[in-house]
Design an enzyme around this catalytic site. Sequence first.
Site, PDB file in Angstrom:
ATOM      1  N   LYS A  87      36.921  11.201  19.911  1.00 21.09           N
ATOM      2  CA  LYS A  87      37.729   9.983  19.877  1.00 21.09           C
ATOM      3  C   LYS A  87      37.044   8.976  20.795  1.00 21.09           C
ATOM      4  CE  LYS A  87      41.884   8.765  18.201  1.00 21.09           C
ATOM      5  NZ  LYS A  87      42.556   9.178  16.964  1.00 21.09           N
ATOM      6  N   GLY A  91      60.309   4.562  12.833  1.00 23.11           N
ATOM      7  CA  GLY A  91      59.032   3.844  12.733  1.00 23.11           C
ATOM      8  C   GLY A  91      58.636   3.720  11.276  1.00 23.11           C
ATOM      9  N   VAL A  92      58.851   2.537  10.711  1.00 22.36           N
ATOM     10  CA  VAL A  92      58.525   2.360   9.293  1.00 22.36           C
ATOM     11  C   VAL A  92      57.323   1.424   9.152  1.00 22.36           C
ATOM     12  CG1 VAL A  92      60.698   3.047   8.256  1.00 22.36           C
ATOM     13  CG2 VAL A  92      60.477   0.724   9.127  1.00 22.36           C
ATOM     14  N   GLY A  93      56.226   1.847   9.763  1.00 21.33           N
ATOM     15  CA  GLY A  93      54.963   1.106   9.663  1.00 21.33           C
ATOM     16  C   GLY A  93      54.178   1.593   8.463  1.00 21.33           C
ATOM     17  N   VAL A 100      52.540   4.371   7.779  1.00 24.46           N
ATOM     18  CA  VAL A 100      52.845   5.727   7.307  1.00 24.46           C
ATOM     19  C   VAL A 100      54.330   5.849   6.970  1.00 24.46           C
ATOM     20  CG1 VAL A 100      52.781   8.187   7.851  1.00 24.46           C
ATOM     21  CG2 VAL A 100      50.989   6.694   8.727  1.00 24.46           C
TER      22      VAL A 100
END
Length: 365
Positions: free
Chosen positions: A94, A194-196, A198
């Site tokens: 990363k 969290g409705v981003g 994904v």
Amino acid sequence: MTVDVLKVNEFKKAAPVFGQLSFDDHEQVVFCNDKDTGLKAIIGIHNTVLGPALGGTRMWNYNSEWEALNDVLRLSRGMTFKSAVTGLNLGGGKAVIIGDAKTQKTPELMRRFGEFVHSLSGKYLTAEDVGMETVDMDTVREVTPYVTGISEDKGGAGNPSPVTAYGVYMGMKAAAKFQYGNDDLQGRFVLVQGVGHVGESLVDYLTKEGAQVIISDINQEKLIRLRDRYNATIYGGDDVYGADVDIYAPCALGATINDKTIDRFKASIIAGAANNQLADDTKHGSILKEKGIVYAPDFLINAGGIINVYAELEGYGRKEIMEKTQNIYNTTLEILTAAEANDISTHEAALKVAQQRIAARKNSK
Ligand code: NAD
């Protein structure tokens, strides 16, 4: 040059790299600095036994360099286990770039970062993460081939988020099969936090199956748009963790399963996309097990994204990407079953599978 005595003393007090809390036998940590572009980045290579270390680049305005180092150590380790448990021939890595992606990211900075990636000769392969867009990976691609997640018209595999959502959906269904004896989600109450990128795609899958979808987000506009589009219910209570639902799907932040929340869950399954959902893997993994809450390990069920970028390296297409991602269902079921048989947490069971695969490859070399 005079040595600043105060600064030297501060360094002595701070934990050295190898003593960092998140240090876990990482193979290599590379500090990248470029005065002209203002680049300050750290590349963490955790393990390359199974293949080159692949993992995205995160650009974040960290409070301190120690925080950035800690993040890259933790995230690169997670990538090792994600790829290993998914059966990909990839190691874990990363990168983090210290700075504000909105104001400090420039093409020059991205190209300079790409040159550092290139200097590792393919031992580390980069991709998108928080603060990065496909276009940034295209810029990196100008100076190095060691990058994935580039645009489809440049030979990339495109947006990974819908694939990640499909894997989470598969993992959730496997958890339902294990917990309820039936993987049908019709009528089940599922809270998506969290409705981003994904989360929205997951809501789409769940709605099509007839689940009762409840959504929560800090972005009101998104909530209203999703309510209207999918007929989802916006969570109206004041304790999202204590919501009276069957399944809690964390798709926003990490560490939402922590000392403060763990006694409040009414859900009997936790399955979501967020990375590092357990604040303390050992402690909170065990408590969920004691409570009889089936936890589908995050690094197992959110692997769709990495399966998607792996396709760029291996040259396989959409059909195979979706088949490999669908297989998350089988792997999840196997791991949940093994956890029960061995009386260990599901997180531990998934980790064991990943570690065994790495050890077997190491021994065969
Ligand atoms: P995103 O930024 O598109 O969406 C995150 C959403 O969470 C946003 O709508 C945001 O408003 C919301 N949010 C932020 N804080 C919140 C809070 N306190 N309560 C409720 N909602 C909140 O991110 P994404 O790409 O959809 O990824 C979601 C999670 O999944 C992240 O943790 C990410 O690391 C992880 N993940 C994503 C992928 C991928 O392919 N995108 C792959 C693996 C893991």
